[in-house]
Structure formats: structure tokens, C-alpha cells
Design a protein around this motif. Structure first.
Motif, PDB file in Angstrom:
ATOM      1  N   ILE A   1       0.700  -1.563  -0.066  1.00 40.35           N
ATOM      2  CA  ILE A   1      -0.212   0.385   0.612  1.00 40.35           C
ATOM      3  C   ILE A   1       0.888   1.392   0.062  1.00 40.35           C
ATOM      4  O   ILE A   1       1.757   0.998   0.778  1.00 40.35           O
ATOM      5  CB  ILE A   1      -0.814  -0.096   1.140  1.00 40.35           C
ATOM      6  N   ILE A   2       0.973   2.277  -1.348  1.00 41.72           N
ATOM      7  CA  ILE A   2       1.115   3.548  -0.772  1.00 41.72           C
ATOM      8  C   ILE A   2       0.604   4.126  -0.899  1.00 41.72           C
ATOM      9  O   ILE A   2      -0.737   4.491  -1.370  1.00 41.72           O
ATOM     10  CB  ILE A   2       2.178   3.485  -2.332  1.00 41.72           C
ATOM     11  N   HIS A   3       0.852   5.469  -0.501  1.00 41.22           N
ATOM     12  CA  HIS A   3      -0.282   6.100   0.108  1.00 41.22           C
ATOM     13  C   HIS A   3       0.533   7.923  -0.321  1.00 41.22           C
ATOM     14  O   HIS A   3       1.759   7.629   0.048  1.00 41.22           O
ATOM     15  CB  HIS A   3      -0.293   6.485   1.558  1.00 41.22           C
ATOM     16  N   ILE A   4       0.203   8.619  -1.572  1.00 40.56           N
ATOM     17  CA  ILE A   4       0.627   9.676  -1.949  1.00 40.56           C
ATOM     18  C   ILE A   4       0.104  10.901  -0.997  1.00 40.56           C
ATOM     19  O   ILE A   4      -0.734  11.137  -1.106  1.00 40.56           O
ATOM     20  CB  ILE A   4       0.408   9.649  -3.528  1.00 40.56           C
ATOM     21  N   ALA A   5       0.628  11.256  -0.267  1.00 43.25           N
ATOM     22  CA  ALA A   5       0.492  12.534   0.542  1.00 43.25           C
ATOM     23  C   ALA A   5       0.928  13.726   0.111  1.00 43.25           C
ATOM     24  O   ALA A   5       0.799  14.033  -1.564  1.00 43.25           O
ATOM     25  CB  ALA A   5       1.384  12.182   2.144  1.00 43.25           C
ATOM     26  N   SER A   6       1.604  14.832   0.798  1.00 39.77           N
ATOM     27  CA  SER A   6       2.625  16.013   0.065  1.00 39.77           C
ATOM     28  C   SER A   6       3.100  16.924   0.904  1.00 39.77           C
ATOM     29  O   SER A   6       2.943  16.463   2.626  1.00 39.77           O
ATOM     30  CB  SER A   6       1.128  17.246  -0.121  1.00 39.77           C
ATOM     31  N   ILE A   7       3.738  17.155   0.622  1.00 42.57           N
ATOM     32  CA  ILE A   7       4.791  18.176   1.718  1.00 42.57           C
ATOM     33  C   ILE A   7       4.339  19.072   2.341  1.00 42.57           C
ATOM     34  O   ILE A   7       4.707  19.588   3.574  1.00 42.57           O
ATOM     35  CB  ILE A   7       6.189  19.134   0.813  1.00 42.57           C
ATOM     36  N   GLN A   8       3.120  19.542   2.385  1.00 38.82           N
ATOM     37  CA  GLN A   8       2.059  20.148   2.604  1.00 38.82           C
ATOM     38  C   GLN A   8       1.711  19.480   4.336  1.00 38.82           C
ATOM     39  O   GLN A   8       1.571  19.825   5.085  1.00 38.82           O
ATOM     40  CB  GLN A   8       0.951  21.010   2.491  1.00 38.82           C
ATOM     41  N   GLY A   9       1.501  18.449   4.246  1.00 36.54           N
ATOM     42  CA  GLY A   9       1.685  17.960   5.470  1.00 36.54           C
ATOM     43  C   GLY A   9       2.842  18.474   6.905  1.00 36.54           C
ATOM     44  O   GLY A   9       2.678  18.146   7.676  1.00 36.54           O
TER      45      GLY A   9
END
Length: 264
Positions: free
Chosen positions: A137-145
Motif C-alpha cells: 500500500i502506497i499513500h501519496i501525501a504531500s509536503i504540505q503535511g
């Protein structure tokens, strides 16, 4: 014993789902997994702009529980399993103006799309992964996290921060059961939507597209490498992480931002 890998078709026989897989980084990821030999399913609210017979498309609104349930049931009924889940879907449609202009609906819609959709899909597909002792499982997050922009994307940033935290906790639970869980946090990506945004800024501000691009990079605090990422660069990282070559990697966040985040 040294392992041998077939880099060209290393995902042959694997069933993969890429959410938000009809455009931008999601499309690039889907094509990268397809090139590696996987059977690839993509889902989005609207059908792909280009007809791609090699991809199985499931129309669904994943911000709603009924949408995630539809996707889980159709994939398991059609293929019997899922080996790779790329939770790529992400969206921010909240207005500018800071926290005071944001309504409950702005917050709830953003959290449903960016956090609850991955949680629901994980919950739908994990049991069969755990039962087989195998899955990614890959979660694509963001540097905005970690680098939130408060003017217009505060709910998005908060949801992605929650996704990163959730991803780490989930990995601790299911990695001993054979399921690897990872997070990829991109910075600014040069998608078609980003290009159109630069064109709008250029036209409205009477500046060049290059100047508009530099203005966005400046707003992010600068991108040391000097440009946004190409969707294919994000896809290449994901392609490696889901491959047998990355078999020892789990529970980790991989930032791909050209050096945008100014801290270690």
C-alpha cells in the motif's frame, strides 16, 4: 543469496489499483506500473481523457463511502484479489482567505477525499492481503503535511498530515503480516492543471509563464533544484517502491520535492 530481478516486467502477474489515476501523477504512476507488467485498474469521478484499453477504469466518487465500496467490490469480484494499492487521489478545492473563510463543509469534504478515502480502501483490501501474507500500500501525501500553506489549502495540509501519521501506524500493524505500507510526499508537480494555472496567472498578471512559475516557487520558499517535478519522476519512485527490489522498505515516508522542505 543474491536476488535477481527482471526490471522490465518485474510486476508481471500483479493486480494494481491507482486512485485518481486518469491524469497528473496518478496517470503517470498507472502507466509506469503497466510498463512493469502489472494489470492496472484506475478510478476517478470522470473517465480518462484518452481512451486507454490497457487500463481497467472504474468510475467512482471516492469521497463517498458508496464509491469506495463500489471499487472494492468490483475489483475483488473481477480479479479475486489486489496486490498493490496506490492511494493517489488528492484534491483541494477550498477558497483563499485563510482559516476564517473555511466552512465545515470545506473541512469535511477535504478530509473525506484526502484521508477517509484511503482509510476506507485500505480497510476494504487489507483483509485479503493479510490472509495471503503479501501486499503493498502506497499513500501519496504531500509536503504540505509538514509545510502547510495557510491561505487556501489548510484543510488539505491537515488531511495529508493525518494521512502520513495514519500510514506509519498502519505499517506498524500490518508489516509483520506481510503487507508493506509506505508514504510518498511530493512537492509541486508540473501537471496539466499546474500548467493551466501558470497560464492563468500569466494572463491575469501580465507576466510570462516563466515569471509565474518562479512566483509559485518563491511562495513555496524556493525549490533548490529550480523546477517542479515531472509526473514521471514521481511515478518512477513509486515504481521502485512497489517492486521486489524494495522488499525491505516499509513504514517510511519518501519526500520528492526537489529540496523544497528547508529542514532535515
Amino acid at each position: 543469496m543474491k536476488q535477481e530481478f527482471n526490471y522490465n516486467k518485474e510486476l508481471s502477474g500483479k493486480i494494481a489499483l491507482v486512485t485518481g489515476g486518469t491524469k497528473g501523477a496518478g496517470k503517470a504512476i498507472a502507466e509506469r506500473l503497466l510498463d512493469a507488467g502489472a494489470t492496472v485498474i484506475v478510478t476517478a469521478r470522470n473517465k480518462p481523457e484518452e481512451n486507454t484499453d490497457d487500463l481497467h477504469f472504474i468510475p467512482a466518487d471516492l469521497s463517498q463511502q458508496q464509491g469506495t465500496q463500489k471499487v472494492v467490490e468490483e475489483i475483488l469480484n473481477t480479479y479475486g484479489r489486489l496486490d498493490i494499492l496506490i492511494n493517489n487521489l488528492g484534491a483541494s478545492e477550498t477558497p483563499g482567505g485563510g482559516f476564517a473563510v473555511l466552512t465545515d463543509d470545506d473541512w469535511e469534504t477535504t478530509i473525506r477525499t484526502n484521508l477517509l478515502a484511503p482509510v476506507r480502501l485500505d480497510r476494504g483490501f487489507l483483509p485479503q492481503m493479510v490472509e495471503r501474507g503479501n501486499g503493498i500500500i502506497i499513500h501519496i501525501a504531500s509536503i504540505q503535511g509538514k509545510l502547510p500553506l495557510y491561505d487556501s489549502t489548510l484543510p488539505y495540509a491537515a488531511a495529508k498530515a493525518g494521512l502520513i501519521n495514519y500510514s506509519k501506524g498502519l505499517s506498524n500493524e500490518v508489516s509483520p503480516k506481510g503487507v508493506r505500507v509506505l508514504t510518498v510526499s511530493p512537492g509541486w508537480i508540473k501537471t496539466t492543471s499546474a500548467i493551466r494555472m501558470m497560464e492563468r496567472i500569466s494572463e491575469s498578471s501580465n507576466i510570462t509563464i516563466e515569471e509565474a512559475t518562479q512566483g509559485v516557487m518563491d511562495a513555496l520558499g524556493g525549490i533548490p533544484i529550480g523546477r517542479p517535478a515531472q509526473p514521471e519522476e514521481v511515478a518512477e519512485l513509486v515504481g521502485f517502491l512497489v517492486s521486489p527490489r524494495a522488499g525491505y522498505l516499509t513504514g517510511t515516508e519518501y519526500v520528492i520535492d526537489g529540496g523544497t522542505i528547508p529542514t532535515i
